[in-house]
Every structure is written in C-alpha cells, then in structure tokens.
Scaffold this active site. Structure first.
Site, PDB file in Angstrom:
ATOM      1  N   CYS A   1      73.380 -55.919 -43.198  1.00  0.00           N
ATOM      2  CA  CYS A   1      72.618 -55.138 -42.215  1.00  0.00           C
ATOM      3  C   CYS A   1      72.606 -55.903 -40.894  1.00  0.00           C
ATOM      4  O   CYS A   1      73.476 -56.753 -40.671  1.00  0.00           O
ATOM      5  CB  CYS A   1      71.214 -54.817 -42.725  1.00  0.00           C
ATOM      6  SG  CYS A   1      70.162 -56.244 -43.037  1.00  0.00           S
TER       7      CYS A   1
ATOM      8  N   ASN B   1      69.519 -59.160 -41.690  1.00  0.00           N
ATOM      9  CA  ASN B   1      69.511 -59.775 -43.031  1.00  0.00           C
ATOM     10  C   ASN B   1      68.096 -60.209 -43.442  1.00  0.00           C
ATOM     11  O   ASN B   1      67.905 -61.200 -44.137  1.00  0.00           O
ATOM     12  CB  ASN B   1      70.494 -60.950 -43.119  1.00  0.00           C
ATOM     13  CG  ASN B   1      70.764 -61.449 -44.551  1.00  0.00           C
ATOM     14  OD1 ASN B   1      71.100 -62.601 -44.744  1.00  0.00           O
ATOM     15  ND2 ASN B   1      70.613 -60.599 -45.544  1.00  0.00           N
TER      16      ASN B   1
ATOM     17  N   CYS C   1      65.499 -57.279 -43.703  1.00  0.00           N
ATOM     18  CA  CYS C   1      64.827 -56.068 -44.224  1.00  0.00           C
ATOM     19  C   CYS C   1      65.664 -55.352 -45.281  1.00  0.00           C
ATOM     20  O   CYS C   1      65.311 -55.333 -46.458  1.00  0.00           O
ATOM     21  CB  CYS C   1      64.500 -55.096 -43.089  1.00  0.00           C
ATOM     22  SG  CYS C   1      63.320 -55.747 -41.885  1.00  0.00           S
ATOM     23  N   ARG C   2      66.764 -54.726 -44.876  1.00  0.00           N
ATOM     24  CA  ARG C   2      67.512 -53.854 -45.779  1.00  0.00           C
ATOM     25  C   ARG C   2      68.425 -54.591 -46.754  1.00  0.00           C
ATOM     26  O   ARG C   2      68.369 -54.360 -47.970  1.00  0.00           O
ATOM     27  CB  ARG C   2      68.341 -52.839 -44.959  1.00  0.00           C
ATOM     28  CG  ARG C   2      67.503 -51.814 -44.237  1.00  0.00           C
ATOM     29  CD  ARG C   2      68.310 -51.067 -43.189  1.00  0.00           C
ATOM     30  NE  ARG C   2      68.694 -51.952 -42.080  1.00  0.00           N
ATOM     31  CZ  ARG C   2      69.434 -51.585 -41.057  1.00  0.00           C
ATOM     32  NH1 ARG C   2      69.908 -50.354 -41.002  1.00  0.00           N
ATOM     33  NH2 ARG C   2      69.707 -52.442 -40.095  1.00  0.00           N
ATOM     34  N   SER C   3      69.321 -55.445 -46.231  1.00  0.00           N
ATOM     35  CA  SER C   3      70.309 -56.059 -47.140  1.00  0.00           C
ATOM     36  C   SER C   3      69.690 -57.005 -48.170  1.00  0.00           C
ATOM     37  O   SER C   3      70.215 -57.101 -49.285  1.00  0.00           O
ATOM     38  CB  SER C   3      71.459 -56.711 -46.366  1.00  0.00           C
ATOM     39  OG  SER C   3      71.014 -57.717 -45.491  1.00  0.00           O
TER      40      SER C   3
ATOM     41  N   ASP D   1      66.849 -48.310 -40.296  1.00  0.00           N
ATOM     42  CA  ASP D   1      66.305 -49.645 -40.058  1.00  0.00           C
ATOM     43  C   ASP D   1      64.768 -49.554 -40.072  1.00  0.00           C
ATOM     44  O   ASP D   1      64.181 -48.905 -39.212  1.00  0.00           O
ATOM     45  CB  ASP D   1      66.799 -50.134 -38.690  1.00  0.00           C
ATOM     46  CG  ASP D   1      66.390 -51.559 -38.407  1.00  0.00           C
ATOM     47  OD1 ASP D   1      65.538 -52.089 -39.143  1.00  0.00           O
ATOM     48  OD2 ASP D   1      66.933 -52.134 -37.447  1.00  0.00           O
TER      49      ASP D   1
HETATM   50  P1  4NP Z   1      67.521 -55.393 -41.005  1.00  0.00           P
HETATM   51  O1  4NP Z   1      66.315 -55.079 -39.974  1.00  0.00           O
HETATM   52  O2  4NP Z   1      68.788 -55.220 -40.217  1.00  0.00           O
HETATM   53  O3  4NP Z   1      67.357 -54.352 -42.055  1.00  0.00           O
HETATM   54  O4  4NP Z   1      67.297 -56.807 -41.494  1.00  0.00           O
HETATM   55  C1  4NP Z   1      66.189 -55.733 -38.753  1.00  0.00           C
HETATM   56  C2  4NP Z   1      65.570 -56.969 -38.683  1.00  0.00           C
HETATM   57  C3  4NP Z   1      65.420 -57.579 -37.467  1.00  0.00           C
HETATM   58  C4  4NP Z   1      65.891 -56.976 -36.319  1.00  0.00           C
HETATM   59  C5  4NP Z   1      66.511 -55.752 -36.390  1.00  0.00           C
HETATM   60  C6  4NP Z   1      66.661 -55.132 -37.615  1.00  0.00           C
HETATM   61  N1  4NP Z   1      65.712 -57.612 -35.077  1.00  0.00           N
HETATM   62  O5  4NP Z   1      66.054 -56.995 -34.035  1.00  0.00           O
HETATM   63  O6  4NP Z   1      65.235 -58.746 -35.018  1.00  0.00           O
END
Ligand code: 4NP
Length: 150
Positions: free
Chosen positions: A7, A10, A12-14, A123
């Site tokens: 994602c 790294n 939240c989702r992955s 997201d």
């Molecule tokens: P992820 O979510 O891609 O599912 O881990 C996010 C976590 C942090 C950010 C964006 C998306 N960020 O902009 O810091």
C-alpha cells in the site's frame, strides 16, 4: 510462493492484508511466505497504525510485531506475486518493473474478488470508520487468492 502486499504507508492496509493471509495460509498448511511494504517512505520502521492493530485484534489477529518498510526494485525479483491495494500503488510499483516478467507479477488484490479489474481497497488513514470495511474486503480477497493459487 512468496507474496508481497503493498500500500502507500505500510501501516494501515497492507499490514492487515499480510496478517490476514498469513493466518489463512498457516491454517491450510500452505508453504507460502507473506510480507508487506509501502511505496512511500514516511513510516519506515513504524508499527502498524493503532486502528489497524485494533481492528485485527477484534478478529483475534495480532499484527503488532510488524514494522513498516519501503517497497523497492529488488522486491520485483524476490517475490512471485506483488499485490497492490489500489490503482495508485499499482502504478507506482509498475514504474519500477524492469522486464515484462516482473510486470506480470503485479496485480491489484481486489482483482481476485471484483468483476472488473477496477477495485481499490480504500485508504482508511483519514477515516476512522473505514478499517473494519477494509478488513472485510481483504478477508474475502485472501480467500479467493488462496483458491486461485493453491
Ligand atoms: P496505508 O495508509 O497506505 O494503508 O498504510 C496510509 C498511511 C499513511 C499515509 C497514507 C496512507 N500517509 O500519508 O502518511
């Protein structure tokens, strides 16, 4: 088989995708290795987001030992299957592919459950209520993924 979940952050989702698939693979006795990474560098070394840890915990899954790392070129060589959470991750990964064989390893995880190849795992970073929905989408996709590749 080596599978990498990818994602943006790294956190939240992955990490959820990794934890969910690891548990299913272990339960079925499959010899698969699962990791996760983010296309971005902001959260390198961090634990998964507390909301992802909490949501996993609600399903009896502990993902708190995971640490974020950034996706890199070498991952396209090291893994057999690279699963992007959304179209933006997919594009960013493909940009690093150095051969058609590497590009062929890259898919979107919801390709396994959606009719069109258009599904994105939303997201949830800016949406506290989005985590359970993400969990459910990934849980279904991982079931379908195992059926497709076992
Ligand atoms: P992820 O979510 O891609 O599912 O881990 C996010 C976590 C942090 C950010 C964006 C998306 N960020 O902009 O810091």
């Amino acid at each position: 088989m080596r599978i990498l979940m990818v994602c943006l952050g790294n956190i939240c989702r992955s990490p959820l995708a990794q934890g969910i698939l690891e548990r299913k693979v272990a339960a079925q006795g499959l010899d698969w290795e699962i990791e996760s990474a983010g296309t971005g560098s902001w959260h390198i070394g961090e634990q998964p987001d507390p909301r992802s840890v909490y949501t996993a915990g609600q399903h009896g899954l502990d993902i708190s030992a995971q640490r974020a790392r950034q996706f890199g070129r070498q991952d396209l060589k090291d893994f057999d299957l690279i699963l992007a959470m959304d179209q933006s991750n997919y594009r960013d990964i493909l940009r690093l592919a150095q051969s058609p064989a590497e590009a062929k390893k890259v898919k979107k995880i919801l390709d396994y459950t959606s009719d069109e190849n258009g599904g994105d795992v939303p997201d949830p970073y800016w949406d506290d209520d989005g985590f359970e929905k993400v969990y459910q989408m990934l849980d279904q996709a991982c079931d379908a993924l195992i059926e497709a590749h076992r």
